[in-house]
Write an enzyme that holds these catalytic residues in place. Structure first.
Site, PDB file in Angstrom:
ATOM      1  CG  HIS A  40      -4.726   0.763   4.645  1.00 42.99           C
ATOM      2  ND1 HIS A  40      -4.295   0.028   3.558  1.00 42.99           N
ATOM      3  CD2 HIS A  40      -5.783   1.502   4.207  1.00 42.99           C
ATOM      4  CE1 HIS A  40      -5.065   0.309   2.521  1.00 42.99           C
ATOM      5  NE2 HIS A  40      -5.965   1.203   2.880  1.00 42.99           N
ATOM      6  CG  ASP A  71      -8.204   2.707   0.837  1.00 44.21           C
ATOM      7  OD1 ASP A  71      -7.305   2.014   0.319  1.00 44.21           O
ATOM      8  OD2 ASP A  71      -8.751   2.398   1.909  1.00 44.21           O
ATOM      9  CB  CYS A 113      -0.958  -0.001   1.176  1.00 43.22           C
ATOM     10  SG  CYS A 113      -0.173  -0.182   2.791  1.00 43.22           S
TER      11      CYS A 113
END
Length: 242
Positions: A98, A116, A42
């Site tokens: 994250h 996202d 991520c």
């Protein structure tokens, strides 16, 4: 690692009822498949996303309206909902960390948006919707699951971030998750790995709001917010330094 492995938990943390949905998006969602995405990386996905938003003119030419946000805590157990990797209808998962991107122009006429790549919410989502549906305030107060948010101004992040992907190898040197096909990201000063400097955070790192509003534009590692400060932080920011 949002990224990589979901953190083990004894049970799903229970959220309180989320607020009603915000108004519809003011513009059509962007095709998420048009962005570079490597599962479980991520931090690199957001690095590439910021560059693409700048290149295509969706963001300011210098990226001054973009902020990279690392979400983690001291326990490395971060409850999030509406994640594509979740195994329940509400997309619940508990990551060790994250990373997302927030686009904030600090204008009453333009919503703050969350980008996202791993969420099943609209892409991008209004920040108010993302907070209520993906982050969801927890039903218990001082919890080990409480999220912390390291906010780094994108122009600083794009110059300073580096990862040699060693966190994705087991003790024998085998890949836990296959890496992106492009070369590892190296910082402008030649640093080859500083990912942990962004992930590691504690409640002691949270400073007063006035100090954070100024430090976010100059600190290499940005500022750390708690769940109380985070939803309103971007609305209170001064104009970025140019």
């Amino acid at each position: 690692m949002d990224g990589g492995r979901a953190a083990a938990v004894g049970g799903d943390p229970s959220p309180i009822a989320a607020p009603s949905n915000p108004p519809a998006l003011s513009s059509r969602p962007v095709d998420v498949s048009s962005f570079t995405h490597t599962p479980c990386y991520c931090e690199e996905n957001v690095y590439m996303l910021c560059n693409e938003l700048i290149r295509t003119g969706v963001a300011d030419p210098a990226g001054t309206d973009l902020y990279v946000v690392f979400i983690s805590n001291e326990e490395k157990k971060v409850p999030l909902w509406h994640q594509k990797a979740g195994h329940s209808d509400d997309g619940f998962i508990c990551w060790d960390y994250h990373v997302i991107c927030i686009q904030s122009r600090r204008s009453k006429e333009v919503l703050d948006f969350v980008w996202d790549l791993d969420s099943d919410l609209p892409f991008p989502s209004p920040l108010i919707q993302y907070v209520s549906e993906a982050i969801q305030p927890l039903s218990f107060g001082n919890s080990r699951y409480a999220r912390l948010f390291r906010v780094v101004h994108a122009p600083v992040f794009l110059q300073s971030f580096a990862s040699d992907r060693s966190h994705m190898k087991d003790p024998e040197g085998n890949w836990i998750q296959l890496p992106p096909k492009y070369e590892p990201i190296v910082a402008e000063d030649g640093t080859t790995n500083n990912l942990n400097e962004y992930i590691m955070m504690s409640v002691g790192d949270v400073a007063d709001r006035e100090r954070m509003a100024n430090d976010v534009y100059c600190n290499k590692h940005g500022v750390v917010l708690n769940e109380t400060i985070f939803p309103e932080f971007f609305a209170q920011l001064p104009a970025p330094h140019t």
